[in-house]
Design a protein around this motif. Structure first.
Motif, PDB file in Angstrom:
ATOM      1  N   ASN A  37       0.811  -1.207   0.205  1.00 34.22           N
ATOM      2  CA  ASN A  37       0.072  -0.006   0.057  1.00 34.22           C
ATOM      3  C   ASN A  37       0.839   1.346   0.070  1.00 34.22           C
ATOM      4  O   ASN A  37       0.243   2.262   0.351  1.00 34.22           O
ATOM      5  N   ARG A  38       2.121   1.210  -0.467  1.00 33.42           N
ATOM      6  CA  ARG A  38       2.931   2.437  -0.624  1.00 33.42           C
ATOM      7  C   ARG A  38       2.950   2.648  -1.987  1.00 33.42           C
ATOM      8  O   ARG A  38       3.543   1.543  -2.826  1.00 33.42           O
ATOM      9  N   VAL A  39       2.451   3.651  -2.545  1.00 36.57           N
ATOM     10  CA  VAL A  39       2.477   3.844  -4.033  1.00 36.57           C
ATOM     11  C   VAL A  39       3.700   4.924  -4.389  1.00 36.57           C
ATOM     12  O   VAL A  39       3.994   5.882  -3.597  1.00 36.57           O
ATOM     13  N   GLY A  40       4.645   4.362  -5.140  1.00 35.33           N
ATOM     14  CA  GLY A  40       5.839   5.206  -5.081  1.00 35.33           C
ATOM     15  C   GLY A  40       6.662   4.569  -6.249  1.00 35.33           C
ATOM     16  O   GLY A  40       6.397   3.562  -6.996  1.00 35.33           O
ATOM     17  N   PRO A  41       7.663   5.289  -6.474  1.00 38.45           N
ATOM     18  CA  PRO A  41       7.957   6.385  -5.855  1.00 38.45           C
ATOM     19  C   PRO A  41       7.230   7.743  -6.185  1.00 38.45           C
ATOM     20  O   PRO A  41       7.301   7.768  -7.434  1.00 38.45           O
ATOM     21  N   LEU A  42       6.589   8.510  -5.297  1.00 35.23           N
ATOM     22  CA  LEU A  42       5.955   9.620  -5.609  1.00 35.23           C
ATOM     23  C   LEU A  42       6.601  10.980  -4.927  1.00 35.23           C
ATOM     24  O   LEU A  42       6.580  10.903  -3.736  1.00 35.23           O
ATOM     25  N   TYR A  43       6.876  11.931  -5.415  1.00 34.50           N
ATOM     26  CA  TYR A  43       7.390  12.941  -4.935  1.00 34.50           C
ATOM     27  C   TYR A  43       6.154  13.875  -4.378  1.00 34.50           C
ATOM     28  O   TYR A  43       5.269  14.168  -5.099  1.00 34.50           O
ATOM     29  N   LYS A  44       6.281  13.999  -2.749  1.00 37.13           N
ATOM     30  CA  LYS A  44       5.214  14.716  -2.288  1.00 37.13           C
ATOM     31  C   LYS A  44       3.714  14.156  -2.654  1.00 37.13           C
ATOM     32  O   LYS A  44       2.721  14.604  -2.845  1.00 37.13           O
ATOM     33  N   HIS A  45       3.892  12.588  -2.806  1.00 40.95           N
ATOM     34  CA  HIS A  45       2.534  12.084  -3.003  1.00 40.95           C
ATOM     35  C   HIS A  45       1.829  12.319  -4.175  1.00 40.95           C
ATOM     36  O   HIS A  45       0.691  12.062  -4.576  1.00 40.95           O
ATOM     37  N   VAL A  46       2.480  12.763  -5.273  1.00 38.47           N
ATOM     38  CA  VAL A  46       1.817  13.346  -6.314  1.00 38.47           C
ATOM     39  C   VAL A  46       2.509  12.936  -7.737  1.00 38.47           C
ATOM     40  O   VAL A  46       2.009  12.416  -8.583  1.00 38.47           O
ATOM     41  N   PHE A  47       4.013  13.217  -7.729  1.00 40.56           N
ATOM     42  CA  PHE A  47       4.734  12.886  -8.971  1.00 40.56           C
ATOM     43  C   PHE A  47       5.449  11.972  -9.040  1.00 40.56           C
ATOM     44  O   PHE A  47       6.517  12.040  -8.213  1.00 40.56           O
ATOM     45  N   PRO A  48       5.420  10.866  -9.795  1.00 42.84           N
ATOM     46  CA  PRO A  48       6.709   9.797  -9.937  1.00 42.84           C
ATOM     47  C   PRO A  48       7.726  10.712 -10.652  1.00 42.84           C
ATOM     48  O   PRO A  48       7.777  10.986 -11.850  1.00 42.84           O
ATOM     49  N   PRO A  49       9.020  10.689 -10.075  1.00 45.78           N
ATOM     50  CA  PRO A  49      10.145  11.737 -10.723  1.00 45.78           C
ATOM     51  C   PRO A  49      10.269  11.106 -12.100  1.00 45.78           C
ATOM     52  O   PRO A  49      10.696  12.090 -12.842  1.00 45.78           O
ATOM     53  N   GLU A  50      10.330   9.746 -12.242  1.00 48.51           N
ATOM     54  CA  GLU A  50      10.790   9.379 -13.531  1.00 48.51           C
ATOM     55  C   GLU A  50      10.056   9.870 -14.590  1.00 48.51           C
ATOM     56  O   GLU A  50      10.324   9.923 -15.884  1.00 48.51           O
ATOM     57  N   LEU A  51       8.672  10.084 -14.480  1.00 44.49           N
ATOM     58  CA  LEU A  51       7.576  10.613 -15.324  1.00 44.49           C
ATOM     59  C   LEU A  51       6.990  11.803 -15.094  1.00 44.49           C
ATOM     60  O   LEU A  51       6.115  12.024 -15.855  1.00 44.49           O
ATOM     61  N   ALA A  52       7.501  12.672 -14.188  1.00 44.58           N
ATOM     62  CA  ALA A  52       7.008  13.872 -13.817  1.00 44.58           C
ATOM     63  C   ALA A  52       7.143  15.010 -14.720  1.00 44.58           C
ATOM     64  O   ALA A  52       8.285  14.870 -15.654  1.00 44.58           O
ATOM     65  N   PRO A  53       6.546  15.749 -15.398  1.00 45.40           N
ATOM     66  CA  PRO A  53       5.258  16.172 -14.767  1.00 45.40           C
ATOM     67  C   PRO A  53       4.027  15.466 -15.383  1.00 45.40           C
ATOM     68  O   PRO A  53       2.865  15.775 -15.200  1.00 45.40           O
ATOM     69  N   TRP A  54       4.366  14.279 -16.540  1.00 48.84           N
ATOM     70  CA  TRP A  54       3.401  13.835 -17.338  1.00 48.84           C
ATOM     71  C   TRP A  54       2.521  12.805 -16.633  1.00 48.84           C
ATOM     72  O   TRP A  54       1.427  12.477 -17.448  1.00 48.84           O
ATOM     73  N   LEU A  55       2.828  12.333 -15.668  1.00 42.50           N
ATOM     74  CA  LEU A  55       1.693  11.573 -14.922  1.00 42.50           C
ATOM     75  C   LEU A  55       1.934  12.025 -13.471  1.00 42.50           C
ATOM     76  O   LEU A  55       2.875  12.443 -12.686  1.00 42.50           O
ATOM     77  N   SER A  56       0.476  12.133 -12.948  1.00 45.04           N
ATOM     78  CA  SER A  56       0.550  12.631 -11.773  1.00 45.04           C
ATOM     79  C   SER A  56      -0.811  11.912 -10.894  1.00 45.04           C
ATOM     80  O   SER A  56      -1.694  11.492 -11.408  1.00 45.04           O
ATOM     81  N   PHE A  57      -0.848  11.963  -9.534  1.00 45.81           N
ATOM     82  CA  PHE A  57      -2.021  11.565  -8.927  1.00 45.81           C
ATOM     83  C   PHE A  57      -2.540  12.515  -7.823  1.00 45.81           C
ATOM     84  O   PHE A  57      -1.647  13.226  -7.066  1.00 45.81           O
ATOM     85  N   ILE A  58      -3.942  12.389  -7.706  1.00 43.11           N
ATOM     86  CA  ILE A  58      -4.422  13.294  -6.806  1.00 43.11           C
ATOM     87  C   ILE A  58      -5.270  12.353  -5.608  1.00 43.11           C
ATOM     88  O   ILE A  58      -5.969  11.553  -6.299  1.00 43.11           O
ATOM     89  N   GLY A  59      -5.017  12.783  -4.555  1.00 42.27           N
ATOM     90  CA  GLY A  59      -5.856  12.115  -3.503  1.00 42.27           C
ATOM     91  C   GLY A  59      -5.330  10.841  -3.039  1.00 42.27           C
ATOM     92  O   GLY A  59      -5.987  10.131  -2.391  1.00 42.27           O
ATOM     93  N   ILE A  60      -3.860  10.631  -3.200  1.00 41.02           N
ATOM     94  CA  ILE A  60      -3.213   9.633  -2.501  1.00 41.02           C
ATOM     95  C   ILE A  60      -3.155   9.431  -0.822  1.00 41.02           C
ATOM     96  O   ILE A  60      -3.416   8.876  -0.154  1.00 41.02           O
ATOM     97  N   PRO A  61      -2.949  11.067  -0.307  1.00 38.88           N
ATOM     98  CA  PRO A  61      -2.944  11.038   1.155  1.00 38.88           C
ATOM     99  C   PRO A  61      -4.192  10.477   1.955  1.00 38.88           C
ATOM    100  O   PRO A  61      -5.263  11.025   1.245  1.00 38.88           O
ATOM    101  N   TRP A  62      -4.113   9.963   3.068  1.00 43.39           N
ATOM    102  CA  TRP A  62      -5.187   9.555   3.713  1.00 43.39           C
ATOM    103  C   TRP A  62      -5.241  10.120   5.286  1.00 43.39           C
ATOM    104  O   TRP A  62      -4.085  10.474   5.526  1.00 43.39           O
ATOM    105  N   GLN A  63      -6.145  10.047   5.878  1.00 36.60           N
ATOM    106  CA  GLN A  63      -6.509  10.586   7.132  1.00 36.60           C
ATOM    107  C   GLN A  63      -6.134  12.007   6.782  1.00 36.60           C
ATOM    108  O   GLN A  63      -5.269  12.753   7.578  1.00 36.60           O
ATOM    109  N   VAL A  64      -6.999  12.642   6.247  1.00 39.38           N
ATOM    110  CA  VAL A  64      -6.949  13.981   5.782  1.00 39.38           C
ATOM    111  C   VAL A  64      -8.073  14.744   5.633  1.00 39.38           C
ATOM    112  O   VAL A  64      -9.184  13.926   5.715  1.00 39.38           O
TER     113      VAL A  64
END
Ligand code: FAD
Length: 449
Positions: free
Chosen positions: A305-332
């Motif tokens: 359940n670790r989505v990674g690697p994601l810079y600040k839970h949003v951008f995978p460095p290898e594919l940034a900024p062309w792929l990103s994720f919104i809403g990965i953090p929880w208990q928020v």
């Protein structure tokens, strides 16, 4: 002479999902000048807030070929955050005339709010409804940065294969259940289900039910069922081994430590030594991140359940900024966090906001992992934020050049958290943070007219 600003770049962006995350992503991307297509496999906006009495045929939701029912919302669900705190920053979640006026309203009120948001910002004109994304993969092997998005419009059975400059993943993470491991379960004769498939308490009439979990859903569903079931027992992994507490105000609801094992005769044995004959075990044990459509050649993985690697839970460095994720953090507090992440992604794509180098992003991620490890925090809690969300939001806001979380919102979240734990029966209808409500209303007057 004024310095010349380099022109902002506009890109063609695919957003996957029209829930609370996808809607605000679409708004922010368009505000920044990008062209957007939102793919949504359901018939309407709202994601998890679209209540349905349908459930999946497999009550544990483990069969990978099952037809997916997206929503996890049950009939009596009311929000667990006050509406002032829960809404997007610049589109306050205020009571509507004719709607559910309560401060912790029903799921239907949240859906109506998201529909209003979509209408206000004309998001529907860029959504392709009933269109499921089946595959997202780099468009060329050489790594042009572009993405091939394959989708199917379910009604008309139209398949599309298109290329986008960028993809923003907003597919939600409350559909793929996690289950508790229970010694002896394969020969236990009772019924097992996951809370994803819970809707109403009536089917539990006169039954003995065990719920596993310490989450908000275990707390709420156990109380919902207690009015109908013969007995309700809640087993929590984080409860001390000797926990055996009758819940005040109930004649048939007990808290236990975790289940030790289950037996062929239908009994459930708890770590506290209690043995009970049980009809149903309900796993209220949360969900796993799941991106069945995404092919990144290993650049993004889900590991415990670790989505990674994601810079600040949003951008995978290898594919940034062309792929990103919104809403990965929880208990928020999800909606405002989605809003800030969306602004960040939109600004980075246009070139207005700079990301660090790939190496620096990887260093940042490694340092987060090292900190978690040093604190003895397991991988699966990588994206759990709690109080840290506010520092995170402020950091993202600084990148975007916009204000971070309002003080009243932080305080309201913290106060509600305490009341939820200490008075779970009444926190939605009794409160003392009137001063915070006034501060919120003052801020809201900037946006409501
Ligand atoms: P979702 O709402 O899940 O939306 C994802 C969308 O993506 C869906 O519409 C889905 O159909 C679509 N999709 C997925 N895969 C594909 C695909 N392959 N192709 C096309 N479309 C796809 N939050 C609060 O703020 N307050 C609360 O009180 C609260 N209570 C909650 C109670 C429960 C039981 C649950 C499960 C969650 C609760 N939440 C609450 C959290 C809630 O999940 C967030 O508020 C928010 O709605 C999540 O939005 P999302 O857009 O990330 O995901």
């Amino acid at each position: 002479m004024a310095p010349s600003l380099s022109p902002l770049r506009s890109h063609h962006v695919a957003v996957i999902g029209a829930g609370a995350a996808g809607l605000v992503a679409a708004r922010e991307l368009r505000r920044e000048g990008h062209s957007v297509v939102v793919f949504e496999r359901q018939k309407q906006v709202g994601g998890t807030w679209i209540y349905t009495d349908h459930v999946e045929p497999d009550p544990l939701s483990v069969d990978p070929t099952r037809p997916v029912v997206h929503s996890s919302v049950y009939a009596t669900l009311r929000t667990n955050l006050p509406r002032e705190c829960m809404g997007y920053i610049d589109f306050p979640f205020v009571a509507r005339s004719g709607g559910d006026q309560r401060r912790f309203p029903s799921h239907g009120e949240v859906l109506a709010y998201l529909q209003e948001f979509a209408k206000e910002f004309k998001i529907e004109e860029v959504i392709r409804f009933e269109t499921a994304v089946e595959r997202v993969a780099p468009a060329t092997e050489g790594g042009s940065g572009k993405w091939r998005v394959e989708s199917t419009e379910t009604e008309k059975r139209v398949r599309r294969d298109e290329v986008y400059d960028a993809v923003v993943v907003c597919n939600g993470h409350y559909i793929e259940p996690r289950l508790a491991e229970i010694p002896g379960i394969s020969s236990w004769p009772g019924k097992e289900m996951h809370s994803h498939n819970y809707r109403t308490p009536e089917p539990f009439k006169d039954q003995v039910v065990v719920l596993i979990g310490n989450s908000a859903s275990a707390v709420d569903i156990s109380r919902d069922i207690a009015g109908h079931a013969k007995e309700v027992h809640v087993a929590g992994r984080s409860n001390p081994a000797d926990t055996y507490i009758k819940q005040p105000g109930y004649i048939n609801l007990w808290m236990h430590s975790m289940i030790e094992r289950v037996n062929k005769d239908g009994s459930v044995v708890f770590q506290n030594g209690q043995t009970i004959l049980v009809d149903v075990i309900m796993h209220c044990t949360g969900y796993k991140y799941h991106f069945p459509f995404l092919e990144t050649n290993g650049s993004v993985t889900v590991d415990d359940n670790r989505v990674g690697p994601l810079y600040k839970h949003v951008f995978p460095p290898e594919l940034a900024p062309w792929l990103s994720f919104i809403g990965i953090p929880w208990q928020v507090v999800p909606f405002p966090l989605f809003e800030l992440q969306s602004k960040w992604i939109a600004g980075v794509l246009s070139g207005r906001i700079m990301l660090p180098s790939k190496d620096d992003m990887m260093e940042d991620i490694k340092s987060l992992y090292a900190t978690l490890e040093a604190q003895g925090i397991q991988k699966r809690y990588t994206h759990r934020m709690g109080i840290a969300q506010f520092e995170y939001n402020d950091w993202v806001a600084t990148q975007c050049g916009c204000p971070g979380t309002e003080e009243w919102r932080k305080e309201m979240y913290l106060t509600t958290g305490v009341r939820k734990r200490t008075t779970p029966e009444t926190y939605r209808d009794e409160w003392e943070d009137h001063h915070l409500i006034s501060q919120a209303s003052q801020d809201f007057s900037l946006y409501t007219h």
